[in-house]
Design an enzyme around this catalytic site. Structure first.
Site, PDB file in Angstrom:
ATOM      1  N   TYR A 140     -35.410  73.472  77.614  1.00 12.95           N
ATOM      2  CA  TYR A 140     -35.662  74.670  78.421  1.00 12.95           C
ATOM      3  C   TYR A 140     -36.279  75.780  77.617  1.00 12.95           C
ATOM      4  CZ  TYR A 140     -34.589  79.249  80.508  1.00 12.95           C
ATOM      5  OH  TYR A 140     -34.636  80.722  81.182  1.00 12.95           O
ATOM      6  N   ARG A 282     -20.937  71.009  77.274  1.00  9.25           N
ATOM      7  CA  ARG A 282     -22.404  70.561  78.165  1.00  9.25           C
ATOM      8  C   ARG A 282     -23.236  70.501  76.803  1.00  9.25           C
ATOM      9  NH1 ARG A 282     -22.950  75.051  82.575  1.00  9.25           N
ATOM     10  NH2 ARG A 282     -22.365  76.178  80.823  1.00  9.25           N
TER      11      ARG A 282
END
Length: 328
Positions: A140, A282
């Site tokens: 991203y 994460r």
């Protein structure tokens, strides 16, 4: 006319409303994959379609006299970008290439680009400024940085004026209560906590409590969506009235809050108790991301008006009235 790409999304819809309130003519392109048709102000011209559709972009730029572009259209989930990077390079990079190509062809040389603090990667200092190294740790952030570089190259070669805005964490809702935040799935902390407190989930997850921070949870900088939109309006005025312009600004509050602190603030404002479950970290989550927004304060005189409490209260108003978002 101002063309807003992704104008039916969370930030885009707030920007569209503010542009219209300030007297701009607004054209929106959105494929409604994550945006919502009924979030759009009816005063705007709406074209349903994808910014990856070169023929559609050609028709729009031929039919309408576009003065400037605000580009919000992107995929923006860090976790998803780790598992499906090609989606991010296609939607964020290739589609932005299509936008820049048609802009240059039609001599539209003003753009405000929605970027991200994820371009920085792991923070080396307490506060990230615009000169901090850009070394993103997820696709991203890399996809956004590539687009930033494309825009800068277009500035040098074609005279494309731009302001790139690197957001930190955006929260809150318009105080009218008509528009707010609705993602599916919802990945942002504040709406997830508030939806949990409304009974929409059994618990709220904290992903990692072993980071090198005071309470072990990630620290992030939060900014109210209306403050963010105000920065876009000031940036638009700058590129419309000044040339050449090629700048990058951080947008944040110069203050970080941990995940635990955010949950505690939500509990205090709603007077409800959250059931917290700790899960593993994460992949791609840096422990600390806080903005130094000194540059935009000095150059555009942008000063955030709203506090963390304002963010949570306005978001709580929206979610209470719209517990299923735009499907309520």
């Amino acid at each position: 006319m101002i063309l807003v790409l992704g104008g039916a999304g969370y930030i885009g819809s707030h920007a569209v409303k503010e542009l219209l309130d300030k007297g701009y003519y607004v054209l929106v392109i959105d494929n409604l994959s994550t945006g919502h048709r009924n979030s759009l102000d009816t005063r705007a011209v709406f074209v349903e379609g994808d910014v990856g559709d070169s023929a559609l972009l050609e028709r729009v730029f031929t039919q309408y006299k576009v003065e400037a572009v605000m580009h919000f259209a992107a995929s923006c989930l860090v976790g998803e970008s780790m598992s499906n990077p090609l989606k991010y390079y296609e939607n964020n990079v290739i589609n932005s290439f299509n936008v820049l190509k048609v802009m240059v062809k039609h001599n539209v040389k003003k753009i405000i680009f929605s970027s991200t603090c994820a371009t920085y990667g792991l923070a080396e200092n307490e506060f990230l400024n615009e000169d901090s190294p850009t070394s993103p740790i997820n696709p991203y952030g890399r996809s956004k940085l590539i687009v930033e570089q494309m825009i800068h190259d277009c500035f040098k070669s074609y005279g494309l004026d731009y302001i790139i805005l690197r957001y930190f964490n955006v929260a809150g809702a318009d105080f009218s209560g008509r528009i707010g935040e609705h993602h599916n799935p919802e990945t942002h902390l504040i709406p997830n906590v508030l939806l949990h407190l409304l009974g929409k989930s059994k618990h709220i997850s904290i992903f990692g409590n072993d980071f090198n921070t005071a309470d072990g949870t990630c620290i992030r900088d939060y900014i109210h969506v209306l403050d963010l939109v105000e920065a876009h309006i000031l940036s638009l005025q700058e590129v419309l009235n000044t040339s050449p312009v090629g700048r990058v600004y951080n947008l944040g509050n110069n203050k970080g809050y941990s995940v635990k602190q955010i949950i505690e603030q939500c509990e205090r404002i709603t007077k409800k108790k959250a059931h917290v479950v700790y899960e593993k970290r994460r992949e791609g989550d840096p422990p600390y991301l806080v903005a130094s927004a000194k540059k935009v304060y000095e150059e555009l005189e942008w000063i955030p008006k709203y506090s963390l409490e304002d963010m949570i209260r306005s978001a709580w108003q929206w979610h209470k009235s719209n517990p299923d978002g735009y499907d309520s």
